[in-house]
Scaffold this motif. Structure first.
Motif, PDB file in Angstrom:
ATOM      1  N   ALA A   4       0.937  -1.131  -0.077  1.00  0.00           N
ATOM      2  CA  ALA A   4       0.065  -0.187   0.003  1.00  0.00           C
ATOM      3  C   ALA A   4       0.788   1.197  -0.019  1.00  0.00           C
ATOM      4  CB  ALA A   4      -0.942   0.169   1.354  1.00  0.00           C
ATOM      5  N   GLU A   7       1.473   3.060   3.553  1.00  0.00           N
ATOM      6  CA  GLU A   7       1.883   2.228   4.690  1.00  0.00           C
ATOM      7  C   GLU A   7       3.308   2.115   4.933  1.00  0.00           C
ATOM      8  OE1 GLU A   7      -0.251  -1.625   4.625  1.00  0.00           O
ATOM      9  OE2 GLU A   7      -2.431  -0.577   4.809  1.00  0.00           O
ATOM     10  N   PRO A   8       3.882   1.798   6.161  1.00  0.00           N
ATOM     11  CA  PRO A   8       5.199   1.749   6.223  1.00  0.00           C
ATOM     12  C   PRO A   8       5.728   0.623   5.466  1.00  0.00           C
ATOM     13  CG  PRO A   8       4.167   2.124   8.400  1.00  0.00           C
ATOM     14  CD  PRO A   8       3.028   1.755   7.113  1.00  0.00           C
ATOM     15  N   LYS A  17       7.966   5.478   6.326  1.00  0.00           N
ATOM     16  CA  LYS A  17       6.884   5.529   6.907  1.00  0.00           C
ATOM     17  C   LYS A  17       5.845   5.479   5.579  1.00  0.00           C
ATOM     18  CE  LYS A  17       7.742  10.504   7.199  1.00  0.00           C
ATOM     19  NZ  LYS A  17       7.742  11.639   8.070  1.00  0.00           N
ATOM     20  N   ASN A  18       6.211   5.427   4.300  1.00  0.00           N
ATOM     21  CA  ASN A  18       5.371   5.116   3.295  1.00  0.00           C
ATOM     22  C   ASN A  18       6.271   4.768   2.109  1.00  0.00           C
ATOM     23  OD1 ASN A  18       5.792   7.739   1.912  1.00  0.00           O
ATOM     24  ND2 ASN A  18       4.940   8.575   3.717  1.00  0.00           N
ATOM     25  N   ARG A  19       5.493   4.453   1.036  1.00  0.00           N
ATOM     26  CA  ARG A  19       6.228   4.216  -0.275  1.00  0.00           C
ATOM     27  C   ARG A  19       6.360   5.302  -1.212  1.00  0.00           C
ATOM     28  NH1 ARG A  19       7.001  -1.655  -0.892  1.00  0.00           N
ATOM     29  NH2 ARG A  19       5.934  -2.642   0.619  1.00  0.00           N
ATOM     30  N   GLN A 304      -1.116   3.524  -6.838  1.00  0.00           N
ATOM     31  CA  GLN A 304      -1.488   2.590  -6.084  1.00  0.00           C
ATOM     32  C   GLN A 304      -1.628   1.084  -7.198  1.00  0.00           C
ATOM     33  OE1 GLN A 304      -2.015   1.956  -3.008  1.00  0.00           O
ATOM     34  NE2 GLN A 304      -3.015   3.693  -1.936  1.00  0.00           N
ATOM     35  N   GLN A 332      -3.238  11.669   0.053  1.00  0.00           N
ATOM     36  CA  GLN A 332      -4.046  10.559   0.761  1.00  0.00           C
ATOM     37  C   GLN A 332      -5.347  10.942   1.177  1.00  0.00           C
ATOM     38  OE1 GLN A 332      -1.821   9.251   4.549  1.00  0.00           O
ATOM     39  NE2 GLN A 332      -3.070   7.454   4.568  1.00  0.00           N
TER      40      GLN A 332
END
Length: 367
Positions: A4, A7-8, A17-19, A304, A332
């Motif tokens: 996702a 998400e981390p 902490k994210n992609r 995504q 987001q």
């Protein structure tokens, strides 16, 4: 389970902490001896919501400062300047690597320090024009063809700069292997007309980039090293040539054997430049046994999908980060994006750099 976007995630030794990756973008704010400064620290800290920031192309050598106000990373003052940036990003919970970019023949003597010179595999200038603060737009200068000692010196400069990046607090290093700059100029058969050990065959043209990779990996560890390519972009005279895709795929396989932190591919079709063929991207992904970062004019939904289909492991966003310091929150929450002021992309000062507004919704959600 599909990865996702928000998400981390783990990228080598880094927990992100994210992609979402902030792609490296020239912003020309390193006024004063090509040294990073407090204004740049503010700019990058504002964008620390990204899982990873890749700081703009930064020269490992006085010879690589082809653009006006391009930052360097080869002196103690450069280390101190960049330490302001990394400290500011880390204070906001972000991660940051620096892109080492030797401009090679893409430059002008007016942009270089007194002891700098344009270098290239051969004595042929880059096409087009380049901005100089002293003389306005100028044709790029004539580079000097590098001999074996020049090549060895350049490789050593990359390794030393990478070591200085660790002193400056960076979480890793990315090599710029595209854009028609020094690394790609050795790779590209149109620019590299050498007939020695560094030219004349695909293996010989790959030699320089592999020597740089090995030297940098020796200095900081392969697990802290990524590399970026811009296949088919055709920037600065790096035009496609017969056998180019096969050469890229072979190089991706050789880089995979070295255990790099990531491979970063960019497709500039959204900016009106030639597209990166999907077949080449897929083949390089298959050849490289490691994380793939992909830049290509993404929005949230396309990003995504690229993660869900396995086209990439992390998604790089470039221009949206210029005008949206709170880009991650906006993506987001589906908040409309600010538009960049293209007249201030490369001008000195805070206008069009650190003065873009953060949305009220982002501010409320951050409380």
């Amino acid at each position: 389970m599909n990865p996702a976007l928000f998400e981390p995630a783990q990228l080598g030794h880094l927990t992100l902490k994210n992609r979402i990756v902030m792609a490296p973008m020239t912003r020309s704010r390193a006024t004063g001896a090509n040294t990073a400064n407090a204004l740049m620290a503010r700019y990058y800290a504002q964008r620390a919501g990204a899982g990873l920031i890749i700081a703009e192309g930064t020269s490992p050598s006085a010879n690589g400062l082809g653009y006006a106000r391009m930052p360097g990373l080869f002196t103690a003052d450069h280390v101190a300047g960049w330490k302001q940036v990394t400290d500011a990003v880390h204070a906001e919970g972000g991660k940051i690597v620096v892109q080492l970019m030797h401009a090679g023949r893409v430059g002008h003597q007016a942009n270089l320090p007194e002891n700098g010179e344009l270098l290239s595999p051969g004595a042929s200038p880059a096409p087009g024009e380049i901005h100089t603060d002293a003389h306005g737009m100028q044709a790029p200068g004539m580079p000097r063809a590098m001999d074996d000692s020049d090549i060895a010196a350049a490789v050593a400069e990359f390794a030393r700069s990478a070591a200085l990046a660790m002193e400056a607090g960076f979480d890793g290093v990315e090599l710029h292997g595209g854009g028609g700059y020094l690394i790609e100029s050795f790779f590209n058969a149109h620019i590299n007309q050498r007939t020695d050990a560094y030219g004349g065959s695909s293996a010989a043209r790959n030699r320089f980039v592999l020597e740089v990779v090995d030297a940098v990996a020796g200095a900081i560890g392969a697990s802290r090293l990524g590399i970026r390519f811009t296949p088919h972009c055709a920037a600065n005279g790096a035009l496609p040539f017969d056998g180019m895709d096969a050469q890229f795929i072979a190089l991706a396989r050789q880089l995979s054997d070295r255990g790099l932190m990531y491979l970063h591919l960019a497709d500039y079709a959204a900016m009106g430049l030639p597209a990166l063929p999907a077949s080449l991207r897929e083949a390089m992904r298959a050849a490289f046994d490691g994380p793939l970062l992909f830049a290509g004019g993404f929005d949230s939904s396309r990003a995504q999908r690229a993660l869900a289909t396995g086209d990439a492991d992390f998604i790089s966003f470039g221009r949206p980060f210029i005008a949206n310091p709170d880009l991650v929150a906006r993506l987001q929450a589906g908040i409309a994006l600010n538009s960049p002021d293209f007249s201030t992309l490369y001008t000195p000062g805070e206008r069009g750099y650190t003065d873009y507004p953060i949305s009220q919704q982002s501010l409320m959600e951050a409380v």
